[in-house]
Design an enzyme around this catalytic site. Structure first.
Site, mmCIF file in Angstrom:
data_model
loop_
_atom_site.group_PDB
_atom_site.id
_atom_site.type_symbol
_atom_site.label_atom_id
_atom_site.label_comp_id
_atom_site.label_asym_id
_atom_site.label_seq_id
_atom_site.Cartn_x
_atom_site.Cartn_y
_atom_site.Cartn_z
ATOM 1 N N ARG A 88 0.817 -1.205 0.000
ATOM 2 C CA ARG A 88 0.000 0.000 0.000
ATOM 3 C C ARG A 88 0.853 1.258 0.000
ATOM 4 O O ARG A 88 0.323 2.352 0.082
ATOM 5 C CB ARG A 88 -0.859 -0.010 1.241
ATOM 6 N N ARG A 160 -18.939 -1.751 7.925
ATOM 7 C CA ARG A 160 -17.592 -1.716 8.503
ATOM 8 C C ARG A 160 -17.408 -0.392 9.223
ATOM 9 O O ARG A 160 -17.826 0.644 8.723
ATOM 10 C CB ARG A 160 -16.565 -1.827 7.368
HETATM 11 P P1 AMP Z 1 -8.875 -2.691 3.533
HETATM 12 O O1 AMP Z 1 -9.794 -3.778 3.965
HETATM 13 O O2 AMP Z 1 -7.903 -3.126 2.474
HETATM 14 O O3 AMP Z 1 -9.607 -1.424 3.148
HETATM 15 O O4 AMP Z 1 -7.966 -2.326 4.810
HETATM 16 C C1 AMP Z 1 -8.551 -1.856 5.995
HETATM 17 C C2 AMP Z 1 -7.518 -1.179 6.885
HETATM 18 O O5 AMP Z 1 -6.503 -2.120 7.264
HETATM 19 C C3 AMP Z 1 -6.757 -0.026 6.261
HETATM 20 O O6 AMP Z 1 -7.475 1.192 6.308
HETATM 21 C C4 AMP Z 1 -5.504 0.008 7.147
HETATM 22 O O7 AMP Z 1 -5.794 0.567 8.417
HETATM 23 C C5 AMP Z 1 -5.236 -1.473 7.363
HETATM 24 N N1 AMP Z 1 -4.363 -2.013 6.280
HETATM 25 C C6 AMP Z 1 -4.723 -2.881 5.297
HETATM 26 N N2 AMP Z 1 -3.691 -3.155 4.485
HETATM 27 C C7 AMP Z 1 -2.635 -2.444 4.960
HETATM 28 C C8 AMP Z 1 -1.274 -2.285 4.547
HETATM 29 N N3 AMP Z 1 -0.775 -2.915 3.468
HETATM 30 N N4 AMP Z 1 -0.469 -1.454 5.276
HETATM 31 C C9 AMP Z 1 -0.937 -0.826 6.360
HETATM 32 N N5 AMP Z 1 -2.202 -0.910 6.802
HETATM 33 C C10 AMP Z 1 -3.061 -1.718 6.115
#
Ligand code: AMP
Length: 214
Positions: A88, A160
């Site tokens: 990310r 969520r």
């Molecule tokens: P997502 O489900 O991909 O939208 O991820 C939800 C949350 O998980 C994000 O807003 C971050 O807080 C955390 N997160 C997910 N992937 C990462 C990553 N590669 N690096 C850091 N934080 C992450």
């Protein structure tokens, strides 16, 4: 097949990634799902992750890199994997490259999924998730047959924490600042493709599949 799906929140990485991983018989390593599960289990990782996630901020790189390395090296990922939500930022992408290289592996495809911000906001704010089985619905574009209940298992549908309007704005800002620079990092990768993900689910999937398997 080793591939990365990246793009803004709400673009459909999770939904499309699940379908593609299933079709290719490889695991989908979705960092957000891994972290949400850790939060639900109340593990040490979950306790650390929760405050970042609730605020729409990224966790520190060293934590997520360690998590992903153990998944990539696990027996289930031997035939390949689909990464969604990792990397990310550029530091994570560079760490991934080093890690793969160290084990004699490389990425076969890097797919950048994109859609206009108005589409992303509608998808995120309308998203509903089954508390029991994780199936995703959208109150505008793919509502459940019975309001508030999962079509597959009858579980309760919830929003969520980080799909609330004020957190969405934050996540999009974090995306623009930290994740968008990956476009330059991966732009010259031989397996790089850009995918317009603003259309319907089936249409987007058909294009994705063509990009990945031809
Ligand atoms: P997502 O489900 O991909 O939208 O991820 C939800 C949350 O998980 C994000 O807003 C971050 O807080 C955390 N997160 C997910 N992937 C990462 C990553 N590669 N690096 C850091 N934080 C992450």
């Amino acid at each position: 097949m080793r591939l990365v799906l990246f793009g803004p929140p709400g673009v459909g990485k999770g939904t499309q990634g699940a379908r593609l991983a299933n079709e290719l018989s490889i695991p989908q390593l979705a960092m957000g799902d891994i972290l949400r599960q850790a939060v639900a289990e109340g593990s040490e990782l979950g306790r650390k992750a929760k405050r970042y996630m609730d605020a729409g901020q990224l966790l520190p790189d060293d934590i997520v890199i360690e998590v992903i390395e153990s998944r990539i090296l696990s027996p289930e990922a031997q035939r390949g994997f689909l990464l969604d939500g990792f990397p990310r930022n550029v530091a994570q992408a560079a760490a991934l490259d080093r890690m793969l290289e160290g084990h004699g592996m490389r990425l076969d495809r890097v797919i950048f999924m994109d859609a206009p911000e108005s589409v992303l906001i509608r998808r995120l704010s309308g998203r509903l998730i089954c508390e029991a089985c994780g199936l995703v619905f959208n109150r505008y574009s793919s509502p459940p047959r019975t309001p508030g209940r999962c079509d597959r298992c009858g579980g309760r549908l919830i929003q969520r924490e980080d799909d609330r309007e004020e957190v969405i704005a934050n996540r999009l800002a974090v995306y623009r600042k930290q994740t968008q620079p990956l476009l330059e990092y991966y732009g010259t990768h031989p397996g790089f493709h850009r995918l317009d993900a603003s259309g319907g689910q089936d249409e987007v999937y058909a294009t994705l599949k063509t990009l990945v398997v031809g």
